[in-house]
Design a protein around this motif. Sequence first.
Motif, PDB file in Angstrom:
ATOM      1  N   PRO A   1       0.655  -1.223  -0.158  1.00  0.00           N
ATOM      2  CA  PRO A   1      -0.207   0.192  -0.023  1.00  0.00           C
ATOM      3  C   PRO A   1       0.904   1.306   0.433  1.00  0.00           C
ATOM      4  CG  PRO A   1       0.227  -0.880   1.655  1.00  0.00           C
ATOM      5  CD  PRO A   1       0.494  -1.376   1.313  1.00  0.00           C
ATOM      6  N   ILE A   2       0.485   2.525  -0.599  1.00  0.00           N
ATOM      7  CA  ILE A   2       1.005   3.334  -0.781  1.00  0.00           C
ATOM      8  C   ILE A   2       1.355   4.258   0.367  1.00  0.00           C
ATOM      9  CG2 ILE A   2       1.583   5.617  -1.925  1.00  0.00           C
ATOM     10  CD1 ILE A   2       0.010   4.388  -4.378  1.00  0.00           C
ATOM     11  N   LYS A   3       2.216   4.842   1.211  1.00  0.00           N
ATOM     12  CA  LYS A   3       1.923   5.384   1.924  1.00  0.00           C
ATOM     13  C   LYS A   3       2.349   7.236   1.681  1.00  0.00           C
ATOM     14  CE  LYS A   3       4.757   2.371   5.039  1.00  0.00           C
ATOM     15  NZ  LYS A   3       5.784   2.157   5.655  1.00  0.00           N
ATOM     16  N   TYR A   4       1.279   8.123   1.913  1.00  0.00           N
ATOM     17  CA  TYR A   4       0.982   9.200   1.403  1.00  0.00           C
ATOM     18  C   TYR A   4       1.464  10.315   2.823  1.00  0.00           C
ATOM     19  CZ  TYR A   4      -1.844   7.225  -1.658  1.00  0.00           C
ATOM     20  OH  TYR A   4      -2.804   6.780  -3.285  1.00  0.00           O
ATOM     21  N   PRO A   5       2.243  11.344   3.074  1.00  0.00           N
ATOM     22  CA  PRO A   5       2.252  11.662   1.150  1.00  0.00           C
ATOM     23  C   PRO A   5       3.323  11.581   0.231  1.00  0.00           C
ATOM     24  CG  PRO A   5       2.928  13.534   2.803  1.00  0.00           C
ATOM     25  CD  PRO A   5       1.693  11.974   3.350  1.00  0.00           C
ATOM     26  N   ILE A   6       3.025  11.634  -1.375  1.00  0.00           N
ATOM     27  CA  ILE A   6       3.820  10.606  -1.815  1.00  0.00           C
ATOM     28  C   ILE A   6       4.326  12.193  -3.271  1.00  0.00           C
ATOM     29  CG2 ILE A   6       4.096   8.882  -2.072  1.00  0.00           C
ATOM     30  CD1 ILE A   6       2.530   8.990  -4.423  1.00  0.00           C
ATOM     31  N   ASP A   7       5.515  12.321  -3.528  1.00  0.00           N
ATOM     32  CA  ASP A   7       5.631  13.799  -4.607  1.00  0.00           C
ATOM     33  C   ASP A   7       4.031  13.787  -5.430  1.00  0.00           C
ATOM     34  OD1 ASP A   7       6.315  14.268  -7.688  1.00  0.00           O
ATOM     35  OD2 ASP A   7       7.068  15.356  -6.441  1.00  0.00           O
ATOM     36  N   ASP A   8       2.842  15.469  -5.841  1.00  0.00           N
ATOM     37  CA  ASP A   8       2.445  15.209  -6.335  1.00  0.00           C
ATOM     38  C   ASP A   8       2.063  14.474  -7.466  1.00  0.00           C
ATOM     39  OD1 ASP A   8       0.993  18.121  -4.656  1.00  0.00           O
ATOM     40  OD2 ASP A   8       3.234  17.526  -4.343  1.00  0.00           O
ATOM     41  N   LEU A   9       3.225  14.900  -8.635  1.00  0.00           N
ATOM     42  CA  LEU A   9       2.805  14.222 -10.353  1.00  0.00           C
ATOM     43  C   LEU A   9       2.616  12.867  -9.848  1.00  0.00           C
ATOM     44  CD1 LEU A   9       5.498  16.143 -11.380  1.00  0.00           C
ATOM     45  CD2 LEU A   9       3.398  16.943 -11.224  1.00  0.00           C
ATOM     46  N   LEU A  10       3.098  11.347  -8.722  1.00  0.00           N
ATOM     47  CA  LEU A  10       2.346  10.523  -8.459  1.00  0.00           C
ATOM     48  C   LEU A  10       1.366  10.246  -8.108  1.00  0.00           C
ATOM     49  CD1 LEU A  10       6.203   9.645  -7.127  1.00  0.00           C
ATOM     50  CD2 LEU A  10       5.729   9.388  -9.553  1.00  0.00           C
ATOM     51  N   VAL A  11       0.703  11.315  -7.788  1.00  0.00           N
ATOM     52  CA  VAL A  11      -0.453  10.601  -7.337  1.00  0.00           C
ATOM     53  C   VAL A  11      -1.771  10.562  -8.775  1.00  0.00           C
ATOM     54  CG1 VAL A  11      -2.944  11.495  -5.935  1.00  0.00           C
ATOM     55  CG2 VAL A  11       0.041  11.872  -5.218  1.00  0.00           C
ATOM     56  N   GLN A  12      -2.515   9.419  -7.728  1.00  0.00           N
ATOM     57  CA  GLN A  12      -3.261   8.644  -9.335  1.00  0.00           C
ATOM     58  C   GLN A  12      -4.929   8.577  -8.734  1.00  0.00           C
ATOM     59  OE1 GLN A  12      -3.047   7.780 -12.317  1.00  0.00           O
ATOM     60  NE2 GLN A  12      -0.326   8.204 -12.060  1.00  0.00           N
ATOM     61  N   PRO A  13      -5.594   9.064  -9.167  1.00  0.00           N
ATOM     62  CA  PRO A  13      -7.231   9.111  -8.798  1.00  0.00           C
ATOM     63  C   PRO A  13      -7.578   8.028  -8.129  1.00  0.00           C
ATOM     64  CG  PRO A  13      -7.506   9.835 -11.031  1.00  0.00           C
ATOM     65  CD  PRO A  13      -5.726   9.157 -10.717  1.00  0.00           C
ATOM     66  N   ASP A  14      -8.548   7.780  -7.025  1.00  0.00           N
ATOM     67  CA  ASP A  14      -9.425   6.970  -6.287  1.00  0.00           C
ATOM     68  C   ASP A  14     -10.276   6.789  -6.266  1.00  0.00           C
ATOM     69  OD1 ASP A  14      -8.934   4.700  -4.747  1.00  0.00           O
ATOM     70  OD2 ASP A  14      -7.500   4.748  -3.823  1.00  0.00           O
ATOM     71  N   ALA A  15     -11.294   5.637  -6.018  1.00  0.00           N
ATOM     72  CA  ALA A  15     -12.136   5.812  -5.774  1.00  0.00           C
ATOM     73  C   ALA A  15     -12.507   6.412  -3.981  1.00  0.00           C
ATOM     74  CB  ALA A  15     -12.646   4.860  -5.462  1.00  0.00           C
ATOM     75  N   ASP A  16     -11.363   6.269  -3.473  1.00  0.00           N
ATOM     76  CA  ASP A  16     -11.439   6.776  -1.832  1.00  0.00           C
ATOM     77  C   ASP A  16     -11.650   8.167  -2.038  1.00  0.00           C
ATOM     78  OD1 ASP A  16     -12.158   4.456  -1.266  1.00  0.00           O
ATOM     79  OD2 ASP A  16     -10.357   3.447  -0.909  1.00  0.00           O
ATOM     80  N   ASP A  17     -11.125   8.806  -3.252  1.00  0.00           N
ATOM     81  CA  ASP A  17     -10.694  10.313  -2.646  1.00  0.00           C
ATOM     82  C   ASP A  17     -11.882  11.227  -2.353  1.00  0.00           C
ATOM     83  OD1 ASP A  17      -8.353  10.001  -3.057  1.00  0.00           O
ATOM     84  OD2 ASP A  17      -8.520   9.916  -5.744  1.00  0.00           O
ATOM     85  N   PRO A  18     -11.396  12.179  -1.810  1.00  0.00           N
ATOM     86  CA  PRO A  18     -13.097  12.684  -1.786  1.00  0.00           C
ATOM     87  C   PRO A  18     -13.269  13.767  -3.435  1.00  0.00           C
ATOM     88  CG  PRO A  18     -10.979  13.781  -0.146  1.00  0.00           C
ATOM     89  CD  PRO A  18     -10.715  13.028  -1.137  1.00  0.00           C
ATOM     90  N   VAL A  19     -14.689  14.631  -2.798  1.00  0.00           N
ATOM     91  CA  VAL A  19     -15.099  15.150  -4.243  1.00  0.00           C
ATOM     92  C   VAL A  19     -13.991  16.339  -4.219  1.00  0.00           C
ATOM     93  CG1 VAL A  19     -16.881  15.978  -5.328  1.00  0.00           C
ATOM     94  CG2 VAL A  19     -17.413  13.979  -4.530  1.00  0.00           C
ATOM     95  N   PHE A  20     -13.274  16.953  -5.339  1.00  0.00           N
ATOM     96  CA  PHE A  20     -12.585  18.309  -5.433  1.00  0.00           C
ATOM     97  C   PHE A  20     -13.101  18.807  -5.856  1.00  0.00           C
ATOM     98  CE2 PHE A  20      -9.482  14.603  -5.006  1.00  0.00           C
ATOM     99  CZ  PHE A  20      -8.455  15.003  -3.417  1.00  0.00           C
ATOM    100  N   THR A  21     -12.676  19.978  -5.669  1.00  0.00           N
ATOM    101  CA  THR A  21     -13.819  20.735  -6.581  1.00  0.00           C
ATOM    102  C   THR A  21     -12.943  21.571  -7.756  1.00  0.00           C
ATOM    103  OG1 THR A  21     -12.177  22.479  -4.936  1.00  0.00           O
ATOM    104  CG2 THR A  21     -15.061  22.334  -4.414  1.00  0.00           C
ATOM    105  N   ASP A  22     -13.607  22.287  -8.797  1.00  0.00           N
ATOM    106  CA  ASP A  22     -12.094  22.541 -10.230  1.00  0.00           C
ATOM    107  C   ASP A  22     -11.784  24.037  -9.243  1.00  0.00           C
ATOM    108  OD1 ASP A  22     -13.690  21.003 -11.319  1.00  0.00           O
ATOM    109  OD2 ASP A  22     -15.468  21.438 -11.631  1.00  0.00           O
ATOM    110  N   ARG A  23     -10.821  24.314  -9.716  1.00  0.00           N
ATOM    111  CA  ARG A  23      -9.427  25.331  -8.760  1.00  0.00           C
ATOM    112  C   ARG A  23     -10.234  25.950 -10.410  1.00  0.00           C
ATOM    113  NH1 ARG A  23      -3.788  23.546  -8.272  1.00  0.00           N
ATOM    114  NH2 ARG A  23      -5.236  22.339  -6.972  1.00  0.00           N
ATOM    115  N   PRO A  24     -10.678  27.551  -9.522  1.00  0.00           N
ATOM    116  CA  PRO A  24     -10.661  28.708 -10.593  1.00  0.00           C
ATOM    117  C   PRO A  24      -9.154  29.357 -11.192  1.00  0.00           C
ATOM    118  CG  PRO A  24     -10.956  28.975  -8.399  1.00  0.00           C
ATOM    119  CD  PRO A  24     -10.668  27.376  -8.086  1.00  0.00           C
ATOM    120  N   SER A  25      -9.745  29.593 -11.990  1.00  0.00           N
ATOM    121  CA  SER A  25      -8.232  30.839 -13.337  1.00  0.00           C
ATOM    122  C   SER A  25      -8.284  32.252 -12.544  1.00  0.00           C
ATOM    123  CB  SER A  25      -9.024  30.631 -14.783  1.00  0.00           C
ATOM    124  OG  SER A  25      -9.449  29.565 -14.758  1.00  0.00           O
TER     125      SER A  25
END
Length: 646
Positions: A203-227
Motif C-alpha cells: 500500500p502506498i504511504k501518503y503523502p508522496i510526490d504530487d505528480l505520482l498521485v493517481q485518482p482513487d475511488a476513495d478520494d473526496p470530491v475535489f472542487t474545480d480550481r478557479p482560473s
Amino acid sequence: MPLFKRKAFPLAELPNDLEPHELVYQVRFTEEIFRGYDEYLNRINLYRQRVWMCKVSGKTNLTYEEALLSEERATEKVHQFPKELMEPALQIIQYSKNSPLLVSVCDVEETLVKLPFSRKFLKSFIRESTYRSAPWVLHDKLAQSYGISKNVPENLRSKVSFKDGLLVCNKRRKNGEEAKHDLENCKRKKVDGSEGDEPVEEPIKYPIDDLLVQPDADDPVFTDRPSPSRDFNVPMECVGDLLMVWDFCSSFGRLLHLWPFSLEDFENAICHKKGNLVLLVEAHSALLRLLIKDNGEYFSAVRERNRKLKITLITWTEFLCDFLEMINIPELCAYVATIKRGHYGLLDAHAKLGIFRELVNHALETNIVREKLDKFVEQRQALGATRREEALEEARKKRKEKERLRAESDVDQVMDLESKGSASENGNHIRQNGDIVKKRNGEIRSSRQDSASEKSGSKQVDAAPKKMARKQKVEVKVPTANGNGKDLSEKEALERSRDDRKEVVGQSSKERRREYYEREIEKRFIRTNSLGKDRNHNRYWWFQRDGRIFVESSDSKQWGYYSSKEELYLLTGSLNCKGERERALKKQLEKFISRICLEIEKRSKDLAQRVALEEAVLRRSSRVRAPPRKNPANAFLEYVNKWKED
C-alpha cells in the motif's frame, strides 16, 4: 543503475529527428535529452524524490543522484575483493536458491573467515555480481572470466528456463483444486510470498510526490480550481518586481521613514506618465537616503561629486542618476539622459521597476538593514523561547494538578473502605449482644429487666438516626440540619460553575497569549515566504497588507490572483492532500484563512466605496457648488509621506 520500487528504471530515449542546432533540455547526471520543458521538469522532480534504491548496497530513501553516488562508492569497495578468493566465492553464489543473501553470505563468510570483511560488504559483492535472485545468477561476462559453469543444476531445470539470454522462472499452471485452495488462502499467500514471482504491491504511504498521485475511488470530491485573474496594469513580466519592491517598502517603512501605501496605488503610480508623482519621488528618496547613511560605495560616489547630502523634491533626480552611473548597467544607464531632463514620468513601467529593483537589492546589502534583520532574528528567538517556557510551565502545572487529584481520589477510596468496615463491625457487635441477652433472659423476664430493656431499646432507637446521619454525612452528604435552606449539592454546583468559568477564562487567556506572540513575531519581519506550491509547482503568495492570493507559475513568467472568498474556498477544496506540495499548501491556507478573509472583506468594501464615489461623481449636477469628495481611485495622486525625515 538505481532501482525504482525495487525494479530497474528505463531511461528516456533520444528524441527522433533531433537537429544539430536544436535547443533541448538535458539531465546532467543521466544525460537524458528532452525537447519539452514540462517533460524535463517532471523527470527532474521524480529524480529528486527519495524513492530510489542503491542497487549495490541496498540503501533506500535516496534521490536518484544519491543512489548513483552510493552505487559508485559501493562498487569501488567491491572491486577490492581479493582475486584469489573470487572464484570460490562466485562458485558458491552461482544458482544458490536461498532466502535473500542469508545463506549465501554465511557460505561466503566461511570461505573468507580470516579476512576482515563485513557482512554488509559481502551483500554488496553478491548484488554487484548477480543480475537476479532466487536463484542467484552471475553476470555472463563475470562467470565466463572466472570459468564458472552456466549449466543449470538438475534440481532447477524443470523450474527455470532462458529467455533473451536471461534466466527466468517457469510459472507452473495449477489444476482446479489448487486454484480453489489458493483462492481460499490468498491473504496468507500474499503475506508469505511463498508462491509466484510477481511481487506483492504494498500500500502506498501518503503523502508522496504530487505528480505520482493517481485518482482513487476513495478520494473526496475535489472542487474545480478557479482560473486566477490577470488584469494587471503593468506588463506580466514586471509583476514579480512590482510585488518585491512594494513588499520591501511596506515591511521596512519605519526604517526607511516612508509612509505605507497600497499595492494598487503603487501600481497606478508606476503606470502614470504625467509628471513626477510624490509617491515615487518619496520612495526613491527614502531608498537613496538609506544608501547614503550606510557610508558605502554610493556615499563615496556622491561625495566625489561634491553634492550636498540632503535629498529634496528638486535634487532627487541628480542622486538617482549618480546611483545609475555607479551600478553601470547599460540597460538602465540609457535612461539617465531622460531623467536629467526632468522626464522621469515618461519612462515605461519596465524601466521604473528595474531601477527600483536595483535600489532594493543594494539596500538589502547595507549594514543598516542587516543589523535590523539580525536584531529581529534575536527578538524572534527570544519570543519563541519565552513561549516555549510558558508552555512547559503550563504542562508542569497540569501534571501536578493531575497528581494531586489522583492522590485525593486514592485517599477518598481508603476512607470509604475504612468507614464501610467500621460500620459492618458495629452492626455485628450489636447483633451479638442482642443474641446474648435473649439467651440469658429466656422466656421469663422480670419487670425490672423489662423496664431496663425498654430504656435500652429507646436509647438504641434514639442513637440509630444519629449514627445513620453521621454515616450519610460522610458518604452521601445529605442536607445539613442548620435549616438555612441550602444543601451541599447546590454548593458543589456553584463551585463547579466557578471552576468552569475559571477554565474558560484560562483558555481564553492562553488563546490571547498565543495570538500576542504570533503578532509580535510577525512584527519582526525578516522575509516573505510563499504559502506553498501546487501539483504543477505554481507558487502561492499572500502579503498581509493586501487581500489577494497571488499565483506565480513555475517558470515565473505568468502571474494571477484570487480576490474573493469563493475563489479561496474553491482553491482550498481543489488541493489533494495525498501530494506533498498540495498537502503543505492546504495546511498553510487553513492556518491563515480567517485573516485572509478579513483582508478580502476589507478590500471588497474599499472597492465598493470607490465604485459608489465614481458613480456619485457622474451623477453630480452642475448646479451644485459643493466641492466633490476625493475619489479613492486617485489616492496615489495625493500621497503624503507622514514619516518623512526633517
